[in-house]
Design an enzyme around this catalytic site. Structure first.
Site, PDB file in Angstrom:
ATOM      1  N   TYR A  32     -28.208  -4.126  49.639  1.00 12.06           N
ATOM      2  CA  TYR A  32     -28.440  -3.662  51.010  1.00 12.06           C
ATOM      3  C   TYR A  32     -29.183  -4.717  51.822  1.00 12.06           C
ATOM      4  CZ  TYR A  32     -27.452   1.113  49.427  1.00 12.06           C
ATOM      5  OH  TYR A  32     -26.861   2.238  48.915  1.00 12.06           O
ATOM      6  N   LYS A  47     -55.372  12.343  33.272  1.00 15.41           N
ATOM      7  CA  LYS A  47     -54.896  12.867  34.562  1.00 15.41           C
ATOM      8  C   LYS A  47     -53.650  12.110  35.017  1.00 15.41           C
ATOM      9  CE  LYS A  47     -57.644   9.652  37.295  1.00 15.41           C
ATOM     10  NZ  LYS A  47     -58.960   9.408  37.871  1.00 15.41           N
TER      11      LYS A  47
HETATM   12  C1  LIG Z   1     -59.797   8.504  37.059  1.00 19.06           C
HETATM   13  C2  LIG Z   1     -61.203   8.761  36.784  1.00 19.06           C
HETATM   14  C3  LIG Z   1     -61.865   8.126  35.713  1.00 19.06           C
HETATM   15  C4  LIG Z   1     -61.225   7.046  34.860  1.00 19.06           C
HETATM   16  O1  LIG Z   1     -61.309   5.786  35.506  1.00 19.06           O
HETATM   17  P1  LIG Z   1     -60.766   4.462  34.797  1.00 19.06           P
HETATM   18  O2  LIG Z   1     -61.147   3.360  35.708  1.00 19.06           O
HETATM   19  O3  LIG Z   1     -59.295   4.616  34.713  1.00 19.06           O
HETATM   20  O4  LIG Z   1     -61.410   4.393  33.463  1.00 19.06           O
HETATM   21  C5  LIG Z   1     -63.153   8.522  35.441  1.00 19.06           C
HETATM   22  N1  LIG Z   1     -63.774   9.457  36.196  1.00 19.06           N
HETATM   23  C6  LIG Z   1     -63.183  10.058  37.238  1.00 19.06           C
HETATM   24  C7  LIG Z   1     -63.916  11.064  38.022  1.00 19.06           C
HETATM   25  C8  LIG Z   1     -61.882   9.726  37.576  1.00 19.06           C
HETATM   26  O5  LIG Z   1     -61.310  10.319  38.623  1.00 19.06           O
END
Ligand SMILES: *Cc1c(COP(=O)(O)O)cnc(C)c1O
Length: 390
Positions: free
Chosen positions: A282, A35
Site C-alpha cells: 500500500y 497483568k
Molecule cells: C506494572 C507494575 C509493576 C511492574 O513493573 P515492572 O517495571 O514491569 O517490573 C509493579 N507495580 C505496579 C503497580 C505496576 O503497575
C-alpha cells in the site's frame, strides 16, 4: 491464527525467577506481575508456572483474576487496577480471597458500604492501600496517608493486607526515588508508632501489613526499597527495564543474567520472485531495484506487529535477517527473502526471538518504533496462541 504463534520458554521463566531470588533477601516476598495478559506472554500460561515459584500474582482487573482462578490457580492475587463496584463481583472477590488495590478513602468507604448491604458472612474484602508518594497516578497523597489509612482500617468488612506505592523512576531519578521511599517509610513509622500508642486499637494489626514498592528496576538496583515484598514485572519476562542497569547489576552480581521468555513465530504464506522496478504494498513506499524474492507473512498490525516497522523491521528466515519491504498491512507483511536459499511456503519466520545465530529482541523493535519493549510484547494480539516450550 495457526500460522502465527507465541512460544513461552518455561526454563527461561524459571531461570529469571531463580535469578531474582538470588538478589533479594529470603524474607522478602516475590510477587509476579502478570497483568495485561502477562505482558503479552499469556496470562494463564505464565500464571500457572509463576504461581508455583513465587508468593503471589498481580493482575490488572477482576477478569484476569477470574481467568487465573478458573485454571485452579490458588495463589494470592492482587488486583492493581480499578475494579467494578458491583455487589456480585465483590462477593466473588471475597470468596476467592482476591486482594484489591484501594486508591482513596472514598473508594474504601464505597466498598465497605456495598459489602455491608449484602450478606457475605463474616469474611472481609482484602485490601492493599495505594499511596501516591510521587508518581501522580492512583493512590492517596502522602500528606493524607496516615489519617486516611487509619480511617480505612476502622471501616467494617475490609481487611488491610498491605500498603503499596510505586516509583516514577527508580534509576534515572534516584534522588526523587529516595524521597518517594522516605515518604513511604515515614508513613509506616507514624502508623506503627500510633498503633503501639493505641495499644492495638485504631490501625490495629498494622504490624502484619505487607509494605511494598519496588518494581523490576528497583529490585535490580535499589535494594533499600525492597521492604516486605517486591513486584516483579518486566524482569520476570527476561527483559531489562533499562539498558543502563546491566553494567550496574553486573558490578555487584557478575553471574546475574535475564533470559527473554517470549518468541513470536509465523509460517510463510507465499513466496514469489517479483520483478525489478515494481512497487510493493500500500502507498507504493518500496520499489524493487532488482528481482526480489518476496515472502509474505501472516502478521500485521492487527496481530500486534506495529505498522511503524514498515520498511524498517527485520524478520529471521533460514537464520538470516530479511528486511520488511513496503507497509505493514492489517494482517500481513512482506519481506525481502532474496538472500535466503531455497526459501519456500510454510517455512518458519521469526518476528521476535532466535533463529540460527541471529536474534531479534523486543528491544530492537522498540527502538525502531520509538517505544519501550513493554509495549512491543504487551500488544501481541491475545488471540494468538501462547505455547509453553521447555
Ligand atoms: C506494572 C507494575 C509493576 C511492574 O513493573 P515492572 O517495571 O514491569 O517490573 C509493579 N507495580 C505496579 C503497580 C505496576 O503497575
Amino acid at each position: 491464527m495457526n500460522n502465527t504463534w507465541v512460544e513461552i520458554s518455561k526454563s527461561a521463566l524459571l531461570h529469571n525467577i531463580a535469578s531474582i531470588k538470588t538478589i533479594i533477601q529470603p524474607c522478602v516476598k516475590l510477587m509476579a506481575v502478570v497483568k495485561a495478559n502477562a505482558y503479552g506472554h499469556g496470562l494463564t500460561q505464565v500464571g500457572e508456572i509463576a504461581a508455583d515459584y513465587t508468593d503471589g500474582l498481580a493482575v490488572i482487573n477482576l477478569d484476569e483474576a477470574r481467568l487465573l482462578r478458573q485454571k485452579e490457580i490458588h495463589a494470592p492475587i492482587l488486583v492493581l487496577g480499578y475494579i467494578s463496584e458491583n455487589e456480585d463481583d465483590l462477593a466473588w472477590a471475597i470468596r476467592e480471597r482476591i486482594e484489591i488495590a484501594v486508591n482513596s478513602l472514598s473508594h474504601a468507604q464505597r466498598l465497605s458500604k456495598i459489602i455491608k448491604h449484602s450478606s457475605y458472612g463474616s469474611d472481609s474484602l482484602r485490601l492493599h492501600i495505594k499511596i501516591d508518594t510521587g508518581m501522580g497516578r492512583m493512590g492517596i497523597l502522602t500528606s493524607n496517608a496516615v489519617d486516611y489509612v487509619k480511617q480505612i482500617s476502622e471501616l467494617p468488612n475490609l481487611a488491610i493486607k498491605g500498603i503499596m506505592s510505586h516509583f516514577a523512576d527508580a534509576v534515572g531519578h534516584r534522588e526523587y526515588a529516595q524521597e518517594q521511599l522516605k515518604r513511604f517509610e515515614d508513613i509506616k513509622f507514624q502508623l506503627y508508632r500510633q498503633s503501639v500508642q493505641d495499644n492495638g486499637s485504631g490501625a490495629s494489626g498494622s504490624q502484619d501489613w505487607v509494605w511494598h514498592m519496588a518494581k523490576t528496576e528497583a529490585i535490580l538496583d535499589f535494594p533499600q526499597s525492597h521492604l516486605d515484598a517486591v513486584r516483579l514485572g518486566i524482569g520476570l519476562y527476561g527483559l531489562w527495564p533499562n539498558i543502563k542497569l546491566i553494567d550496574r547489576v553486573h558490578a555487584l552480581h557478575p553471574e546475574f543474567e535475564l533470559k527473554p521468555v517470549l518468541s513470536w513465530k509465523t509460517r510463510i504464506l507465499q513466496v514469489k520472485d517479483y520483478p525489478e522496478g515494481e512497487y510493493v504494498g500500500y502507498g507504493c513506499t518500496h520499489k524493487t531495484h532488482r528481482q526480489t524474492r518476496i515472502a509474505i507473512l501472516p502478521a500485521g498490525y492487527y496481530e500486534g506487529y506495529d505498522r511503524g516497522l514498515s520498511n524498517k523491521g527485520d524478520v529471521l528466515i533460514g537464520g538470516k535477517r530479511c528486511p520488511i519491504i513496503g507497509r505493514i498491512c492489517m494482517n500481513m507483511c512482506m519481506v525481502d527473502a532474496t538472500g535466503v536459499k531455497e526459501v519456500k511456503r510454510g517455512d518458519e519466520a521469526v518476528l521476535i526471538g532466535a533463529q540460527g545465530r541471529e536474534y531479534i529482541s523486543a528491544d530492537e523493535i522498540a527502538k525502531k518504533i520509538d517505544t519501550v519493549h513493554y509495549e512491543v510484547v504487551a500488544r501481541i494480539n491475545p488471540k494468538i496462541e501462547r505455547i509453553i516450550t521447555e
